[in-house]
Design a protein around this motif. Sequence first.
Motif, PDB file in Angstrom:
ATOM      1  N   GLY A 138     -17.290 -19.225   6.360  1.00  0.00           N
ATOM      2  CA  GLY A 138     -16.792 -17.983   6.169  1.00  0.00           C
ATOM      3  C   GLY A 138     -15.641 -17.535   7.083  1.00  0.00           C
ATOM      4  N   ASP A 139     -14.637 -16.380   7.244  1.00  0.00           N
ATOM      5  CA  ASP A 139     -13.518 -16.335   7.740  1.00  0.00           C
ATOM      6  C   ASP A 139     -12.586 -17.632   8.057  1.00  0.00           C
ATOM      7  OD1 ASP A 139     -14.431 -13.785   7.893  1.00  0.00           O
ATOM      8  OD2 ASP A 139     -15.548 -13.473   9.336  1.00  0.00           O
ATOM      9  N   GLN A 140     -12.813 -18.648   6.961  1.00  0.00           N
ATOM     10  CA  GLN A 140     -11.908 -19.548   7.251  1.00  0.00           C
ATOM     11  C   GLN A 140     -10.810 -19.447   7.874  1.00  0.00           C
ATOM     12  OE1 GLN A 140     -15.224 -20.837   5.969  1.00  0.00           O
ATOM     13  NE2 GLN A 140     -14.382 -20.320   4.006  1.00  0.00           N
ATOM     14  N   ILE A 141     -10.557 -17.976   7.785  1.00  0.00           N
ATOM     15  CA  ILE A 141      -8.713 -17.710   8.415  1.00  0.00           C
ATOM     16  C   ILE A 141      -9.008 -16.352   9.042  1.00  0.00           C
ATOM     17  CG2 ILE A 141      -7.419 -19.357   7.094  1.00  0.00           C
ATOM     18  CD1 ILE A 141      -6.785 -16.519   5.214  1.00  0.00           C
ATOM     19  N   TYR A 142      -8.022 -15.589   9.819  1.00  0.00           N
ATOM     20  CA  TYR A 142      -8.501 -14.636   9.058  1.00  0.00           C
ATOM     21  C   TYR A 142      -7.048 -13.692   9.631  1.00  0.00           C
ATOM     22  CZ  TYR A 142     -12.691 -14.666  11.787  1.00  0.00           C
ATOM     23  OH  TYR A 142     -13.892 -14.312  12.185  1.00  0.00           O
ATOM     24  N   ALA A 143      -7.022 -13.219   8.088  1.00  0.00           N
ATOM     25  CA  ALA A 143      -5.698 -12.607   7.712  1.00  0.00           C
ATOM     26  C   ALA A 143      -5.398 -11.060   8.115  1.00  0.00           C
ATOM     27  CB  ALA A 143      -6.115 -12.598   6.010  1.00  0.00           C
ATOM     28  N   ASP A 144      -5.954 -11.280   8.729  1.00  0.00           N
ATOM     29  CA  ASP A 144      -6.009  -8.831   9.297  1.00  0.00           C
ATOM     30  C   ASP A 144      -4.607  -8.838   9.306  1.00  0.00           C
ATOM     31  OD1 ASP A 144      -9.094  -8.434   9.183  1.00  0.00           O
ATOM     32  OD2 ASP A 144      -8.947 -10.538  10.607  1.00  0.00           O
ATOM     33  N   GLU A 145      -3.807  -9.846   9.877  1.00  0.00           N
ATOM     34  CA  GLU A 145      -2.074  -9.192  10.370  1.00  0.00           C
ATOM     35  C   GLU A 145      -1.121  -9.709   8.777  1.00  0.00           C
ATOM     36  OE1 GLU A 145      -2.239  -9.516  14.839  1.00  0.00           O
ATOM     37  OE2 GLU A 145      -2.016 -11.602  13.700  1.00  0.00           O
ATOM     38  N   VAL A 146      -1.998  -9.812   8.135  1.00  0.00           N
ATOM     39  CA  VAL A 146      -0.851 -10.578   6.450  1.00  0.00           C
ATOM     40  C   VAL A 146      -0.084  -9.061   6.011  1.00  0.00           C
ATOM     41  CG1 VAL A 146      -1.910 -12.836   6.380  1.00  0.00           C
ATOM     42  CG2 VAL A 146      -2.450 -10.788   4.759  1.00  0.00           C
ATOM     43  N   THR A 147      -0.754  -8.110   6.494  1.00  0.00           N
ATOM     44  CA  THR A 147      -0.188  -6.896   6.163  1.00  0.00           C
ATOM     45  C   THR A 147       0.492  -5.933   6.830  1.00  0.00           C
ATOM     46  OG1 THR A 147      -1.854  -5.699   6.743  1.00  0.00           O
ATOM     47  CG2 THR A 147      -2.295  -6.221   4.532  1.00  0.00           C
ATOM     48  N   GLN A 148       1.303  -6.925   8.124  1.00  0.00           N
ATOM     49  CA  GLN A 148       1.571  -6.584   8.474  1.00  0.00           C
ATOM     50  C   GLN A 148       3.480  -6.819   8.797  1.00  0.00           C
ATOM     51  OE1 GLN A 148       1.224  -7.368  12.347  1.00  0.00           O
ATOM     52  NE2 GLN A 148      -0.780  -6.397  12.863  1.00  0.00           N
ATOM     53  N   LEU A 152       5.348  -1.128   2.242  1.00  0.00           N
ATOM     54  CA  LEU A 152       4.175  -0.966   1.321  1.00  0.00           C
ATOM     55  C   LEU A 152       3.327  -1.165   2.137  1.00  0.00           C
ATOM     56  CD1 LEU A 152       3.878  -2.310  -2.492  1.00  0.00           C
ATOM     57  CD2 LEU A 152       4.700  -0.049  -1.063  1.00  0.00           C
ATOM     58  N   SER A 153       2.868  -2.447   2.893  1.00  0.00           N
ATOM     59  CA  SER A 153       1.116  -2.847   3.774  1.00  0.00           C
ATOM     60  C   SER A 153       0.965  -2.004   4.869  1.00  0.00           C
ATOM     61  CB  SER A 153       0.927  -3.971   2.632  1.00  0.00           C
ATOM     62  OG  SER A 153       2.330  -4.692   3.351  1.00  0.00           O
ATOM     63  N   ASP A 154       2.273  -1.074   5.235  1.00  0.00           N
ATOM     64  CA  ASP A 154       2.086  -1.885   6.755  1.00  0.00           C
ATOM     65  C   ASP A 154       1.202  -0.723   7.964  1.00  0.00           C
ATOM     66  OD1 ASP A 154       3.716  -3.396   8.723  1.00  0.00           O
ATOM     67  OD2 ASP A 154       5.601  -2.292   8.595  1.00  0.00           O
ATOM     68  N   GLY A 155       1.073   0.270   6.704  1.00  0.00           N
ATOM     69  CA  GLY A 155      -0.041   1.350   7.421  1.00  0.00           C
ATOM     70  C   GLY A 155      -1.316   0.829   6.728  1.00  0.00           C
ATOM     71  N   TRP A 156      -1.275   0.116   5.656  1.00  0.00           N
ATOM     72  CA  TRP A 156      -2.767  -0.222   5.272  1.00  0.00           C
ATOM     73  C   TRP A 156      -4.161  -0.663   6.188  1.00  0.00           C
ATOM     74  CZ3 TRP A 156      -6.384  -4.011   3.372  1.00  0.00           C
ATOM     75  CH2 TRP A 156      -7.295  -2.839   2.365  1.00  0.00           C
ATOM     76  N   PRO A 157      -5.370  -0.583   5.991  1.00  0.00           N
ATOM     77  CA  PRO A 157      -6.365   0.415   4.953  1.00  0.00           C
ATOM     78  C   PRO A 157      -5.520   2.037   5.097  1.00  0.00           C
ATOM     79  CG  PRO A 157      -7.611  -0.456   6.082  1.00  0.00           C
ATOM     80  CD  PRO A 157      -6.639  -0.623   6.805  1.00  0.00           C
ATOM     81  N   ASP A 158      -5.361   2.553   6.371  1.00  0.00           N
ATOM     82  CA  ASP A 158      -5.235   3.842   6.496  1.00  0.00           C
ATOM     83  C   ASP A 158      -3.938   4.578   5.874  1.00  0.00           C
ATOM     84  OD1 ASP A 158      -6.922   3.542   8.422  1.00  0.00           O
ATOM     85  OD2 ASP A 158      -5.242   3.017  10.352  1.00  0.00           O
ATOM     86  N   LYS A 159      -4.035   4.130   5.567  1.00  0.00           N
ATOM     87  CA  LYS A 159      -2.269   4.730   4.444  1.00  0.00           C
ATOM     88  C   LYS A 159      -1.523   4.250   3.414  1.00  0.00           C
ATOM     89  CE  LYS A 159       1.777   5.371   8.198  1.00  0.00           C
ATOM     90  NZ  LYS A 159       0.972   4.523   8.955  1.00  0.00           N
ATOM     91  N   SER A 160      -1.164   4.033   2.348  1.00  0.00           N
ATOM     92  CA  SER A 160      -0.982   3.447   1.538  1.00  0.00           C
ATOM     93  C   SER A 160      -0.132   4.420   0.453  1.00  0.00           C
ATOM     94  CB  SER A 160      -2.711   3.518   0.581  1.00  0.00           C
ATOM     95  OG  SER A 160      -2.099   2.486  -0.755  1.00  0.00           O
ATOM     96  N   PRO A 161       1.051   4.214   0.541  1.00  0.00           N
ATOM     97  CA  PRO A 161       1.643   4.312  -1.310  1.00  0.00           C
ATOM     98  C   PRO A 161       1.125   4.980  -2.208  1.00  0.00           C
ATOM     99  CG  PRO A 161       2.868   2.312  -0.332  1.00  0.00           C
ATOM    100  CD  PRO A 161       1.770   2.217   0.201  1.00  0.00           C
ATOM    101  N   PRO A 162       0.953   6.043  -2.600  1.00  0.00           N
ATOM    102  CA  PRO A 162       0.149   6.384  -3.839  1.00  0.00           C
ATOM    103  C   PRO A 162       0.824   5.759  -5.520  1.00  0.00           C
ATOM    104  CG  PRO A 162       1.563   8.173  -3.730  1.00  0.00           C
ATOM    105  CD  PRO A 162       1.565   7.170  -2.548  1.00  0.00           C
ATOM    106  N   ALA A 163       2.039   5.532  -5.755  1.00  0.00           N
ATOM    107  CA  ALA A 163       2.691   4.789  -6.803  1.00  0.00           C
ATOM    108  C   ALA A 163       3.324   4.009  -6.270  1.00  0.00           C
ATOM    109  CB  ALA A 163       2.668   5.870  -7.937  1.00  0.00           C
ATOM    110  N   PRO A 164       3.646   2.246  -5.592  1.00  0.00           N
ATOM    111  CA  PRO A 164       4.813   2.450  -6.021  1.00  0.00           C
ATOM    112  C   PRO A 164       4.778   1.250  -6.759  1.00  0.00           C
ATOM    113  CG  PRO A 164       2.761   1.016  -5.051  1.00  0.00           C
ATOM    114  CD  PRO A 164       1.696   2.713  -5.368  1.00  0.00           C
ATOM    115  N   THR A 165       6.242   0.939  -7.363  1.00  0.00           N
ATOM    116  CA  THR A 165       6.969   0.351  -8.566  1.00  0.00           C
ATOM    117  C   THR A 165       6.717  -0.954  -8.924  1.00  0.00           C
ATOM    118  OG1 THR A 165       8.748  -0.328  -7.083  1.00  0.00           O
ATOM    119  CG2 THR A 165       9.408   1.584  -7.820  1.00  0.00           C
ATOM    120  N   GLU A 166       6.381  -1.291  -9.872  1.00  0.00           N
ATOM    121  CA  GLU A 166       6.408  -3.067  -9.851  1.00  0.00           C
ATOM    122  C   GLU A 166       7.069  -3.734  -9.017  1.00  0.00           C
ATOM    123  OE1 GLU A 166       3.523  -4.338 -12.040  1.00  0.00           O
ATOM    124  OE2 GLU A 166       3.166  -1.820 -11.703  1.00  0.00           O
ATOM    125  N   ALA A 167       8.329  -2.760  -8.896  1.00  0.00           N
ATOM    126  CA  ALA A 167       8.878  -4.303  -8.370  1.00  0.00           C
ATOM    127  C   ALA A 167       8.434  -3.981  -6.617  1.00  0.00           C
ATOM    128  CB  ALA A 167      10.269  -3.689  -8.660  1.00  0.00           C
TER     129      ALA A 167
END
Length: 478
Positions: A138-148, A152-167
């Motif tokens: 487990g934890d073969q990689i540490y992906a914690d920074e991939v959302t930066q 859409l994902s910069d503030g995740w998981p604390d804030k997340s846009p409610p209805a992002p478009t498919e694009a």
Amino acid sequence: MHSHITATIGPILFLDDLDGSRMHLSALFITPAGDAPPPSLGLERDKVTPTRLTDFDHATVWRARFTLLADRTSSYTWNGDTYSVASDLTGSMRLAYISCNGEEVGDMDREGSERNAMWARLRDEHRRSPFALMLHGGDQIYADEVTQGHDLSDGWPDKSPPAPTEAALADLRRHLRHRFFDRYAAIYSAPELAWLAARVPSLMQWDDHDICDGWGSLRRSQTFSPVGQTLFSAARESCLIFQHATIDGDLPARFADLEGRHLGWGIDAPGLRILAPDLRSERTRRAIMGPGGWTMMEAEAARRASGHTLLMSSVPLLGPRLSVLETLMVAVPRMQKYEDDLRDQWQSRAHRDEWRRLLRLVRDMVEHDGNDLTSISGEIHLATRAVMDLGQGRRLNQLVASGVAHRAPPKGWARFLGALASLGEDPLSGHPIRIRPLPGKSARYIAERNYLVLERGADGWSARWDLEESGMTGSLPL
């Protein structure tokens, strides 16, 4: 290193399955986009040409599937080199177990020889006496920074846009895919690990950091948000490609659910069964395993298996009384950010019934097979072990080896956990759990980077830990 690789990475060996006296393997390669396919693998009687598994913007991933006999040492050739594989699984053998290959913050920027010092030790240990398999817990990689770096994902998981478009979600998926790629490519191009991975087939079980910190212990609104689901989907695809050399619709026979609704798997070798339930795909704040995981474990418990069973539990199955700690954390506002970390554990109050259910299942497996079962875990960045008394002279051993690359926590934390462990724990009445020191040590938890060596000799199985500062421990009979 970001997406642009300049040379072929690989071969990286994975054990697809064992079938009688044959070992089914995959060799994974990563090439810069537009390059010719990697050269063929040379085997005793034939050649195997890698085929394209998937593409990224700047790279292509290839796979060659082949078989070796599992009752003798074998080798294969690639690109002018010969790679020896300790593929005899019939008698004496050695397995390596590692976990937590990275860190939450800045892992891509660490200096290589410091980061991979324990991999270099493991490589030298293989040269001294070869490993048949590498188990990655487990934890073969540490992906914690991939959302930066994405709106859409910069503030995740604390804030997340409610209805992002498919694009916008499609663009996020592309961003995440490439950030996951960067991490796997960096790990597999590290010379210490690459040398081993070309010679020792790997078996991998994912945990939270392969997705994001605390996946499944986060709130439902975060996990099931469009951003959360896009993150999980990208992490899962990356896990299939880079931890199992496969894609959906093509899972090797060792997987319990070939549809891939969960990624639990099992392997049967002569006198050895290795089980790795998936403790992440179906996890929620209320459950560690879902219907698929329980179906797999109950089927395994009902099946007779000869010899020793190794149960890989990405989070430790036996541990101290964490409910004490959870009560403290709720009371101390500063500590509340660690609540998800505790909820991640089997010992959390939220999972107590499920924990008992699994312990009963394990007890029943040992009782009806009359065989030994050892649980091996990572997750906690410390080395420790535990014993649960199963009655009639039988016991469940648990070995924890965690932090092959993750630097150890403060020694004070190890002492605190040791004090907590002195309270004992007995989730199943009449079957007390005790945290025990490693061979030759007095403390219950050791705060040093480490990996585990499992050996089968004439007298059965034994284990030793290689600790970064203290060196190799004595041998613990299992």
